[in-house]
Design a protein around this motif. Structure first.
Motif, PDB file in Angstrom:
ATOM      1  N   ILE A 135       0.842  -1.191   0.000  1.00 31.96           N
ATOM      2  CA  ILE A 135       0.000   0.000   0.000  1.00 31.96           C
ATOM      3  C   ILE A 135       0.880   1.245   0.000  1.00 31.96           C
ATOM      4  CG2 ILE A 135      -0.184   0.239   2.525  1.00 31.96           C
ATOM      5  CD1 ILE A 135      -3.155   0.891   2.129  1.00 31.96           C
ATOM      6  N   SER A 136       0.447   2.274  -0.718  1.00 33.27           N
ATOM      7  CA  SER A 136       1.070   3.591  -0.674  1.00 33.27           C
ATOM      8  C   SER A 136       0.001   4.537  -0.154  1.00 33.27           C
ATOM      9  CB  SER A 136       1.551   4.021  -2.066  1.00 33.27           C
ATOM     10  OG  SER A 136       2.021   5.349  -2.064  1.00 33.27           O
ATOM     11  N   VAL A 137       0.284   5.236   0.947  1.00 28.82           N
ATOM     12  CA  VAL A 137      -0.788   5.942   1.651  1.00 28.82           C
ATOM     13  C   VAL A 137      -0.695   7.454   1.486  1.00 28.82           C
ATOM     14  CG1 VAL A 137      -1.042   4.091   3.328  1.00 28.82           C
ATOM     15  CG2 VAL A 137       0.524   5.977   3.828  1.00 28.82           C
ATOM     16  N   ASN A 138      -1.846   8.086   1.597  1.00 29.78           N
ATOM     17  CA  ASN A 138      -1.958   9.536   1.498  1.00 29.78           C
ATOM     18  C   ASN A 138      -1.394  10.184   2.756  1.00 29.78           C
ATOM     19  OD1 ASN A 138      -2.664  12.133   0.836  1.00 29.78           O
ATOM     20  ND2 ASN A 138      -4.879  11.803   0.893  1.00 29.78           N
ATOM     21  N   THR A 139      -0.460  11.120   2.597  1.00 31.61           N
ATOM     22  CA  THR A 139       0.109  11.818   3.756  1.00 31.61           C
ATOM     23  C   THR A 139      -0.599  13.139   4.030  1.00 31.61           C
ATOM     24  OG1 THR A 139       1.770  12.897   2.356  1.00 31.61           O
ATOM     25  CG2 THR A 139       2.366  10.776   3.330  1.00 31.61           C
ATOM     26  N   ASP A 140      -1.622  13.448   3.245  1.00 32.60           N
ATOM     27  CA  ASP A 140      -2.373  14.702   3.400  1.00 32.60           C
ATOM     28  C   ASP A 140      -3.805  14.411   3.824  1.00 32.60           C
ATOM     29  OD1 ASP A 140      -0.141  16.138   2.479  1.00 32.60           O
ATOM     30  OD2 ASP A 140      -0.738  15.828   0.405  1.00 32.60           O
TER      31      ASP A 140
END
Length: 368
Positions: A135-140
């Motif tokens: 998974i690549s996650v939203n940092t915003d």
């Protein structure tokens, strides 16, 4: 009765009824050292012991004892108990990528994109046959494509500028939902300069890659986050990504985090994480709690600023040693950790070295 007693004694000796010989309980002692850092995990293990007693009972007893391993009595075969040592981490690994999308990451985005094939090669060669979640996650807390919709870009140019000419203006209306605006949620629509600029359609309809994914570009799609992000709290984002709220029923990352899988998280950031409010210890405790309290179930990785050696790379950020780097402090709270240089020409070497560490951790992690 005497023959029955002899049969019972023979069965006990043959099957190891008291304690299986040479059986070790608990994780063994493991020590790992990686370039630039030291990682180790250790625990005590006790081997089983066996004892024997004997009584005098004449020649018949002696004969029976001498042939205890080969019984002449009619007995059922010993049950097959299988391999007493379970497979390390059961072949399951959950990868979490927490990547900064700040505008300073333009050069690093190019290096990261160039390293995607190397990372995929590592997965296929060193983790062949593993059940992987990625998974690549939203940092915003917002969708980054909103920066494309401003008059400066879509209003006047009809696209998102020279570094995002393939962005489709107005596409957010039908494709961006709550999870695309949630910190810690898996990314499906990376938008803006240097981003994917289209919706990632992953196998199974989830927000993370699962075993069975057939699109070779799936990882690049979710990890090419672009440079239209805010100054991100990466450490706090990791805690959100593994939280019950996002991984439980109905959550954006539902089903991603598995109790019986090794958790590997990767920070990628070129500047200091000044926005996270959680201390390194609090991040550590939250992540370990998400893994059921198992300290050995987590590997912490980071590609971050390093001290300058040789000539500086134009536009790159280096660690001047004046302040501790928060993300380094976070990964160092875990026994298994490793870091790479954000200014490196390629991240292939980092991923290869990290894979060896992950294998070590996987061999030591025995899911309960």
């Amino acid at each position: 009765m005497r023959r029955l007693a002899l049969a019972v004694a023979a069965a006990a000796l043959a099957c190891g009824a008291e304690t299986p010989p040479a059986f070790t309980t608990g994780p063994g002692v493991t020590s790992v050292t990686m370039p630039g850092t030291s990682t180790s995990t250790s625990s005590t293990s006790s081997a089983g012991s066996s004892s024997s007693t004997s009584t005098s009972g004449g020649a018949e007893d002696s004969a029976a004892a001498s042939t205890a391993g080969v019984s002449t009595f009619d007995m059922d075969p010993a049950p097959d108990l299988g391999d007493p040592q379970p497979e390390g981490c059961k072949g399951k690994i959950d990868f979490v990528f927490v990547i900064s999308a700040l505008g300073t990451m333009a050069g690093e985005q190019d290096q990261l994109v160039a390293s995607f094939p190397g990372f995929l090669d590592v997965l296929e060669t060193k983790f062949a046959g593993f059940d992987r979640h990625i998974i690549s996650v939203n940092t915003d807390e917002q969708w980054r494509g909103l920066g494309c919709e401003v008059p400066e870009h879509c209003g006047n140019e009809g696209n998102c500028g020279p570094n995002a000419p393939d962005y489709v203006c107005g596409s957010y209306a039908d494709t961006v939902f709550k999870c695309d605006r949630t910190r810690g949620a898996g990314l499906l629509y990376n938008a803006g300069p240097f981003a994917t600029n289209h919706v990632c359609e992953l196998y199974g309809g989830s927000r993370y890659i699962i075993e069975g994914e057939t699109d070779p570009d799936a990882f690049a799609c979710i990890a090419q986050v672009g440079t239209f992000g805010d100054d991100p709290p990466l450490a706090d984002t990791l805690v959100a990504a593994v939280s019950d709220e996002l991984n439980g029923p109905g959550g954006c990352n539902e089903g991603f985090l598995r109790d019986d899988a090794l958790l590997v998280f990767v920070f990628i950031m070129d500047n200091e994480d000044v926005k996270s409010v959680l201390s390194a210890k609090k991040v550590h405790d939250a992540v370990v709690a998400a893994k059921g309290g198992d300290e050995h179930a987590v590997v912490g990785l980071a590609i971050i600023a390093q001290p300058l050696e040789g000539e500086p790379v134009p536009g790159c950020v280096y660690d001047d040693g004046l302040w501790p780097i928060h993300l380094r402090e976070v990964i160092k709270t875990f026994d298994y950790h490793h870091e790479g240089n954000i200014c490196a020409d390629s991240y292939d070497g980092f991923f290869s070295e990290a894979a060896d560490l992950v294998h070590e951790a996987c061999n030591a992690f025995i899911p309960q």
